[in-house]
Each structure stands twice: as C-alpha cells, then as structure tokens.
Design a protein around this motif. Structure first.
Motif, PDB file in Angstrom:
ATOM      1  N   ILE A  48      52.361 -38.901  96.228  1.00 15.47           N
ATOM      2  CA  ILE A  48      53.750 -38.271  96.674  1.00 15.47           C
ATOM      3  C   ILE A  48      54.718 -38.054  95.495  1.00 15.47           C
ATOM      4  O   ILE A  48      54.968 -39.126  94.470  1.00 15.47           O
ATOM      5  CB  ILE A  48      54.399 -39.399  97.701  1.00 15.47           C
ATOM      6  CG1 ILE A  48      53.556 -39.520  98.760  1.00 15.47           C
ATOM      7  CG2 ILE A  48      55.607 -38.736  98.239  1.00 15.47           C
ATOM      8  CD1 ILE A  48      53.866 -40.701  99.860  1.00 15.47           C
ATOM      9  N   ALA A  77      61.864 -39.565 101.568  1.00 16.63           N
ATOM     10  CA  ALA A  77      61.658 -39.005 103.047  1.00 16.63           C
ATOM     11  C   ALA A  77      60.457 -39.293 103.733  1.00 16.63           C
ATOM     12  O   ALA A  77      60.218 -38.911 104.811  1.00 16.63           O
ATOM     13  CB  ALA A  77      61.725 -37.491 102.703  1.00 16.63           C
ATOM     14  N   THR A  78      59.480 -40.046 102.741  1.00 18.79           N
ATOM     15  CA  THR A  78      58.170 -40.318 103.169  1.00 18.79           C
ATOM     16  C   THR A  78      58.036 -41.583 103.747  1.00 18.79           C
ATOM     17  O   THR A  78      56.811 -42.397 104.245  1.00 18.79           O
ATOM     18  CB  THR A  78      57.020 -39.838 102.529  1.00 18.79           C
ATOM     19  OG1 THR A  78      57.098 -40.803 101.494  1.00 18.79           O
ATOM     20  CG2 THR A  78      57.174 -38.421 102.270  1.00 18.79           C
ATOM     21  N   ASP A 113      60.628 -37.458  94.060  1.00 22.08           N
ATOM     22  CA  ASP A 113      61.766 -36.733  94.774  1.00 22.08           C
ATOM     23  C   ASP A 113      61.445 -36.701  96.339  1.00 22.08           C
ATOM     24  O   ASP A 113      62.619 -36.761  97.018  1.00 22.08           O
ATOM     25  CB  ASP A 113      61.902 -35.400  94.320  1.00 22.08           C
ATOM     26  CG  ASP A 113      62.577 -35.318  92.634  1.00 22.08           C
ATOM     27  OD1 ASP A 113      63.019 -36.243  92.388  1.00 22.08           O
ATOM     28  OD2 ASP A 113      62.314 -34.490  92.015  1.00 22.08           O
ATOM     29  N   GLU A 114      60.281 -36.902  96.757  1.00 22.56           N
ATOM     30  CA  GLU A 114      60.026 -36.833  98.205  1.00 22.56           C
ATOM     31  C   GLU A 114      59.559 -38.246  98.641  1.00 22.56           C
ATOM     32  O   GLU A 114      59.457 -38.265  99.913  1.00 22.56           O
ATOM     33  CB  GLU A 114      58.790 -35.824  98.186  1.00 22.56           C
ATOM     34  CG  GLU A 114      58.950 -34.328  98.086  1.00 22.56           C
ATOM     35  CD  GLU A 114      57.851 -33.522  98.012  1.00 22.56           C
ATOM     36  OE1 GLU A 114      57.001 -33.990  98.651  1.00 22.56           O
ATOM     37  OE2 GLU A 114      57.702 -32.318  97.531  1.00 22.56           O
TER      38      GLU A 114
END
Length: 360
Positions: free
Chosen positions: A186, A193-194, A189-190
C-alpha cells in the motif's frame, strides 16, 4: 382461488413480518456493570465483577509500561490519568466505550487517546486474551496521543503501539510475505485510509504499519545496517513531530532522508527479508528432511546388521553341531557277567581278624 388457498399463500409473509417486528423491538443487551477495583499511579481500572485479580495486575503493570513507553517520547507531554474498562468478552467493548465512539467488532482492545480511556476484553469467544500485552499496546496509543496529538498519522500510531506490545503473529508474517511476493504494498499516502472497521481488509494495513515503523526504530541515523542508532534517530523523529515539524522535516532531521525515501528504502528491505524467507524455510525443510532420511537409513542399517549377526550366529551353531566328534555317544548298558562283586555290602562277620592295623 378459495379463501383457504389465499390464506395459505399469505401465511408465510405474515410470519416473516411478525418475526421482523419482534426482532426490531427486542430490548438491547444491557452494558456490563463496571466497578472501580484497582488504582495504581495514573492507571485506574473499572472491571466487571469477578475480574478483580486481572484488574489489579493491569493496574500494577500499566504504570511500569508507561515509564518504558516514555523513554521513546522524551521532552514531550505525557498522559496524566488513564481509565481502563475491563470486560469479560470482546463483544461488550462497544457497550462500555465512551458515548458516540463504539469499537470494532473484531477488537480485543481499543484506545481513545483524546479521552484517556482504554477498553480491554479478557477473552474473545473461547479465545483467552493476553490482557497485559493488550494493555501495553493501548497505553502506547494513549502516550503517543498525549505527546503528538493529532499530528501522528494512524500508521504511526499502530506501528508505535506494536513496538511496545511484544506481539508476534505468524499470520502477520504470512501477510507481509504475500505482499512482498505480489508487490502489493500500500502506498504511504494511502495507508491511513486503508484501516477499515473490518478485520480482514485491515490486516494488510496493520502489518505494513507495524513493519515500517519497526524498520524506522531499528534503522539508525545512516543507511549502514550496523548503525542501529540505539533508537535515538527514531526518538528524535517523534520529538520533532511533537515540537511541530511535519513528517518529512522530522524524518530528514532524524534519518537524513524524507519520509517517502525512507518508505522506498523499507520496501527494498521488506523484499530482501520476506522474498528470501520462503527460500530459507525451504532450505531448512530440506535439511530437516535430510536429517530424517539419514536417521532412517542409520536405523535400517543397524537393524540389518543385527539380523546379519543373528544369522551368522545361527549358522555357526549349526556348523559346530554337524562336525564329527562334536557329539558324545553314550554306550549302551551291559550287565556284569556272573555275580557282581559290588552287588552287596560286606557284613561285619566278613571283616578280617588279626587285630588293628596301624598306618604311619
């Protein structure tokens, strides 16, 4: 259609409607009753009846854990008071959470850093939970929240908490191995959100956060693997964030690289560790298999030698028994011809006369 046929057709729908209404109006399960049962230093534990011994252990160990965690958060604010809610089963964590907060269905512990509240379950169904390890994990969340406030991203929270809970999970290692082999990592930056509220999708995010922060804590100031830094760069990284620096600025001051460069560095390290892990396990399995085969061959050879020695011994006995002169032939009994001189004992009258004999 007769009225009986129409009634028979409507009856299942009515039964389903009644069941739905009863399910909707059933009373909600009451929250467990918590009582204050232990208090040590900054830790106060409220627990269900019957959990007093575990509550006291958590209160005693919690204060020690806070002192250990504070070593990574020098010159930063510390939590003043922490309230721990101890329940018997994990399904009750949401009911004892602060108003409007709730808890993930799969969690066995949850922290609310802005409130200084922790919820911990003693078991999850039939699974007994290590409550002390869970408390250390959640205390790290509370301490990091007090030190960095809202400046700490979720992945840093989870990775920092993992550093202080001494958790070891084979499932997490398996997840990281799969991510390394499939290159399904992942992006940084993401990552925040995960972290969904469902257990399985979140496992990848948790595993990645744990390993990345663990890499930062071990890295040292320079890229040299021998420079472990004694956690000093990692502590400076946290201190710079606490003093107002953004993540890239703090990473550059502590590690000499911005955060994304460190993430790429960790990605390469992850591949080196987990891509080779299956090969290492395969090699270890091959060595174990070879050792088992050698042991089996030795046992079989020893068994064959024993059989061969027994066969040789039997053949030797048979050979000796078949040689001439090896057997003793007993002659048949032949009676004495005539009168047997030893057939009767002499009587006293038959003794010779002439006085005693002297023998010198």
């Amino acid at each position: 259609m007769t009225w009986r046929a129409r009634a028979a057709a409507v009856r299942p729908a009515l039964a389903a409607l009644v069941a739905l209404v009863l399910f909707a109006v059933r009373p909600a399960a009451a929250a467990p009753r918590l009582e204050p049962v232990a208090h040590t230093g900054r830790i106060a534990v409220l627990a269900e009846p019957g959990l007093e011994r575990i509550a006291q252990q958590l209160a005693d160990g919690g204060e020690r854990a806070l002192r250990d965690i504070a070593a990574d958060l020098t010159d930063l604010p510390t939590p003043r008071a922490i309230e721990v809610h101890l329940v018997r089963d994990a399904e009750d964590l949401a009911s004892v959470a602060p108003a409007g907060r709730g808890a993930p269905r799969w969690a066995v512990g949850v922290a609310y850093p802005d409130l200084g509240v922790i919820g911990i379950a003693a078991r999850r169904g039939a699974q007994i939970i290590d409550t002390e390890s869970t408390l250390r994990h959640e205390l790290a969340h509370i301490a990091l929240g007090a030190a960095l406030g809202a400046r700490a991203p979720h992945w840093l929270h989870e990775g920092f908490a993992y550093q202080h809970s001494a958790e070891l999970s084979w499932d997490r290692m398996e997840t990281l191995t799969g991510m390394a082999w499939s290159h399904n990592i992942i992006p940084l930056d993401e990552l925040d959100a995960t972290f969904p509220r469902d257990e399985l999708p979140a496992s990848r995010a948790y595993a990645e956060a744990y390993d990345f922060v663990g890499y930062l804590s071990r890295r040292g100031r320079w890229e040299d693997p021998s420079d472990d830094g004694d956690r000093w760069p990692f502590r400076r990284f946290l201190r710079e964030i606490g003093h107002g620096a953004d993540l890239d600025r703090a990473a550059t001051l502590a590690f000499g690289k911005p955060l994304h460069a460190l993430f790429d560095e960790w990605r390469g390290d992850l591949g080196g560790r987990y891509l080779l892990m299956p090969l290492g396990l395969l090699g270890a399995f091959a060595w174990i298999l070879c050792a088992l085969l050698l042991g089996l061959a030795w046992w079989r050879r020893r068994r064959q030698n024993r059989r061969r020695l027994a066969q040789w011994d039997l053949e030797e006995r048979l050979r000796r028994s078949s040689e001439p002169g090896s057997q003793v032939n007993v002659p048949p009994y032949v009676p004495w011809p005539g009168e047997d001189p030893l057939g009767h004992e002499p009587e006293d009258d038959d003794r010779p006369t002439g006085g005693p004999r002297w023998i010198n």
